[in-house]
Design a protein around this motif. Structure first.
Motif, PDB file in Angstrom:
ATOM      1  N   SER A 165       0.823  -1.208   0.000  1.00 34.84           N
ATOM      2  CA  SER A 165       0.000   0.000   0.000  1.00 34.84           C
ATOM      3  C   SER A 165       0.862   1.264   0.000  1.00 34.84           C
ATOM      4  CB  SER A 165      -0.921   0.013   1.223  1.00 34.84           C
ATOM      5  OG  SER A 165      -1.837  -1.063   1.168  1.00 34.84           O
ATOM      6  N   PHE A 166       2.044   1.162   0.596  1.00 34.43           N
ATOM      7  CA  PHE A 166       2.992   2.275   0.610  1.00 34.43           C
ATOM      8  C   PHE A 166       4.375   1.745   0.272  1.00 34.43           C
ATOM      9  CE2 PHE A 166      -0.331   3.383   3.671  1.00 34.43           C
ATOM     10  CZ  PHE A 166      -0.715   4.637   3.217  1.00 34.43           C
ATOM     11  N   VAL A 167       5.117   2.518  -0.502  1.00 33.23           N
ATOM     12  CA  VAL A 167       6.498   2.165  -0.846  1.00 33.23           C
ATOM     13  C   VAL A 167       7.389   3.321  -0.405  1.00 33.23           C
ATOM     14  CG1 VAL A 167       8.110   1.710  -2.722  1.00 33.23           C
ATOM     15  CG2 VAL A 167       5.829   0.689  -2.777  1.00 33.23           C
ATOM     16  N   TYR A 168       8.477   2.982   0.270  1.00 27.93           N
ATOM     17  CA  TYR A 168       9.419   3.988   0.751  1.00 27.93           C
ATOM     18  C   TYR A 168      10.709   3.881  -0.062  1.00 27.93           C
ATOM     19  CZ  TYR A 168       6.357   4.399   4.819  1.00 27.93           C
ATOM     20  OH  TYR A 168       5.280   4.597   5.640  1.00 27.93           O
ATOM     21  N   LEU A 169      11.151   5.003  -0.612  1.00 28.33           N
ATOM     22  CA  LEU A 169      12.358   5.034  -1.429  1.00 28.33           C
ATOM     23  C   LEU A 169      13.371   5.970  -0.797  1.00 28.33           C
ATOM     24  CD1 LEU A 169      10.673   5.426  -4.932  1.00 28.33           C
ATOM     25  CD2 LEU A 169      11.528   3.323  -3.919  1.00 28.33           C
ATOM     26  N   LYS A 170      14.618   5.562  -0.801  1.00 32.66           N
ATOM     27  CA  LYS A 170      15.707   6.405  -0.274  1.00 32.66           C
ATOM     28  C   LYS A 170      16.616   6.772  -1.439  1.00 32.66           C
ATOM     29  CE  LYS A 170      18.079   8.394   3.025  1.00 32.66           C
ATOM     30  NZ  LYS A 170      18.825   7.632   4.033  1.00 32.66           N
ATOM     31  N   PRO A 171      16.317   7.878  -2.130  1.00 37.44           N
ATOM     32  CA  PRO A 171      17.143   8.257  -3.281  1.00 37.44           C
ATOM     33  C   PRO A 171      18.534   8.696  -2.846  1.00 37.44           C
ATOM     34  CG  PRO A 171      15.021   9.405  -3.244  1.00 37.44           C
ATOM     35  CD  PRO A 171      15.226   8.806  -1.899  1.00 37.44           C
ATOM     36  N   ALA A 172      19.453   8.661  -3.791  1.00 34.82           N
ATOM     37  CA  ALA A 172      20.818   9.112  -3.552  1.00 34.82           C
ATOM     38  C   ALA A 172      20.996  10.515  -4.117  1.00 34.82           C
ATOM     39  CB  ALA A 172      21.816   8.156  -4.207  1.00 34.82           C
ATOM     40  N   VAL A 173      21.994  11.217  -3.636  1.00 31.90           N
ATOM     41  CA  VAL A 173      22.328  12.527  -4.196  1.00 31.90           C
ATOM     42  C   VAL A 173      22.658  12.354  -5.676  1.00 31.90           C
ATOM     43  CG1 VAL A 173      24.041  14.385  -4.170  1.00 31.90           C
ATOM     44  CG2 VAL A 173      23.126  13.497  -2.025  1.00 31.90           C
ATOM     45  N   GLY A 174      22.101  13.227  -6.507  1.00 34.75           N
ATOM     46  CA  GLY A 174      22.329  13.145  -7.938  1.00 34.75           C
ATOM     47  C   GLY A 174      21.350  12.257  -8.672  1.00 34.75           C
ATOM     48  N   GLU A 175      20.386  11.699  -7.951  1.00 36.39           N
ATOM     49  CA  GLU A 175      19.392  10.838  -8.573  1.00 36.39           C
ATOM     50  C   GLU A 175      18.140  11.648  -8.892  1.00 36.39           C
ATOM     51  OE1 GLU A 175      18.347   6.157  -7.938  1.00 36.39           O
ATOM     52  OE2 GLU A 175      18.437   7.418  -6.166  1.00 36.39           O
ATOM     53  N   VAL A 176      17.420  11.243  -9.934  1.00 36.35           N
ATOM     54  CA  VAL A 176      16.159  11.873 -10.287  1.00 36.35           C
ATOM     55  C   VAL A 176      15.058  10.818 -10.284  1.00 36.35           C
ATOM     56  CG1 VAL A 176      16.609  11.645 -12.779  1.00 36.35           C
ATOM     57  CG2 VAL A 176      14.922  13.287 -11.975  1.00 36.35           C
ATOM     58  N   LEU A 177      13.914  11.147  -9.674  1.00 36.86           N
ATOM     59  CA  LEU A 177      12.733  10.281  -9.663  1.00 36.86           C
ATOM     60  C   LEU A 177      11.599  11.002 -10.373  1.00 36.86           C
ATOM     61  CD1 LEU A 177      14.403   8.775  -7.486  1.00 36.86           C
ATOM     62  CD2 LEU A 177      12.288   8.483  -6.202  1.00 36.86           C
ATOM     63  N   LEU A 178      10.881  10.273 -11.230  1.00 37.39           N
ATOM     64  CA  LEU A 178       9.734  10.819 -11.951  1.00 37.39           C
ATOM     65  C   LEU A 178       8.533   9.912 -11.753  1.00 37.39           C
ATOM     66  CD1 LEU A 178      11.425  11.542 -15.435  1.00 37.39           C
ATOM     67  CD2 LEU A 178      11.163  13.142 -13.522  1.00 37.39           C
ATOM     68  N   TRP A 179       7.344  10.520 -11.685  1.00 31.79           N
ATOM     69  CA  TRP A 179       6.106   9.755 -11.584  1.00 31.79           C
ATOM     70  C   TRP A 179       4.990  10.584 -12.220  1.00 31.79           C
ATOM     71  CZ3 TRP A 179       8.912  11.519  -7.346  1.00 31.79           C
ATOM     72  CH2 TRP A 179       8.420  12.649  -6.706  1.00 31.79           C
ATOM     73  N   GLU A 180       3.877   9.938 -12.526  1.00 34.27           N
ATOM     74  CA  GLU A 180       2.730  10.689 -13.021  1.00 34.27           C
ATOM     75  C   GLU A 180       2.167  11.522 -11.878  1.00 34.27           C
ATOM     76  OE1 GLU A 180       0.184   8.792 -16.161  1.00 34.27           O
ATOM     77  OE2 GLU A 180       1.227   6.993 -15.429  1.00 34.27           O
ATOM     78  N   SER A 181       1.720  12.732 -12.211  1.00 33.58           N
ATOM     79  CA  SER A 181       1.426  13.739 -11.190  1.00 33.58           C
ATOM     80  C   SER A 181       0.264  13.385 -10.273  1.00 33.58           C
ATOM     81  CB  SER A 181       1.160  15.095 -11.867  1.00 33.58           C
ATOM     82  OG  SER A 181       2.292  15.508 -12.608  1.00 33.58           O
ATOM     83  N   TRP A 182      -0.552  12.406 -10.649  1.00 30.42           N
ATOM     84  CA  TRP A 182      -1.665  11.997  -9.786  1.00 30.42           C
ATOM     85  C   TRP A 182      -1.223  11.073  -8.654  1.00 30.42           C
ATOM     86  CZ3 TRP A 182      -1.176   6.897 -10.309  1.00 30.42           C
ATOM     87  CH2 TRP A 182      -0.861   6.367 -11.559  1.00 30.42           C
ATOM     88  N   LEU A 183       0.022  10.636  -8.660  1.00 29.02           N
ATOM     89  CA  LEU A 183       0.495   9.702  -7.639  1.00 29.02           C
ATOM     90  C   LEU A 183       0.734  10.438  -6.315  1.00 29.02           C
ATOM     91  CD1 LEU A 183       1.362   6.801  -6.992  1.00 29.02           C
ATOM     92  CD2 LEU A 183       3.686   7.441  -7.670  1.00 29.02           C
TER      93      LEU A 183
END
Length: 206
Positions: A165-183
């Protein structure tokens, strides 16, 4: 033998910013974020009036790529990442591409958080990470169907990521994450004594 398919998949794009374009100098971007935050009196006032912890330029500055060349370079990389994600999503954009709608800085100090929200009127949203202390908060993503699961039992803790139901992400410096804006997504409380710094953005169609 039953056949079970996955339908209506939610896509998440994750890559190093440097994979598209020439990359961006991380130290220059970090210094620029702090410099802008220190000079932006309108942004500081907005944060204080609205109880926003730390600093965001969201309500005060709309021309970061014009003010600082490092942000113009950042946008060139983001444009390429967003185009790649739009292709993966199978969007039929016709003769109108996805264009940057807004771009803003987020500086969350210890104890700061950003409550659950979506980005209305945009197509693709995302964040690139400038400073991520080791013990800072992750990005929390919510299953977009959650509000419709009125009578569903909770899922076991050992289910695969695609069923959580929930996902937790730990991005790194210099990383880019994209998703559809309704998320729907949020940033839980930053437990680190150091600032969590990111640059977020929205892309609209045409």
């Amino acid at each position: 033998m039953p056949k079970i398919d996955s339908l209506f998949v939610t896509r998440l794009y994750r890559a190093a910013l440097s994979e598209q374009g020439r990359g961006v100098d991380a130290q220059e971007l970090l210094a620029s974020c702090y410099s802008i935050a220190g000079d932006d009196e309108a942004g500081q006032a907005w944060c204080e009036e609205n109880g926003y912890p730390g600093y965001t330029s969201y309500a005060s500055l709309t021309d970061l790529p014009w003010r600082f060349p490092i942000f113009a370079e950042l946008v060139r990389s983001l444009d390429a990442h967003v185009a790649a994600f739009a292709e993966d999503l199978g969007f039929d954009l016709g003769d109108k591409g996805l264009v940057l709608e807004d771009l803003w800085i987020n500086i969350l100090p210890e104890g700061g958080s950003h409550s659950s929200h979506i980005h209305p009127h945009s197509v693709i949203s995302g964040t690139t990470y400038v400073a991520m202390p080791e013990d800072t908060s992750a990005l929390k993503l919510e299953d977009p169907r959650l509000a419709m699961m009125m009578a569903a039992p909770p899922r076991r803790k050992d289910v695969g990521e695609a069923l959580k139901s929930f996902v937790y992400l730990k991005p790194a410096v210099g990383e880019v994450l994209l998703w559809e804006s309704w998320l729907r997504h949020e940033v839980p409380v930053n437990l680190s004594e150091e600032d969590r710094i990111s640059v977020s953005f929205n892309y609209a169609w045409g």
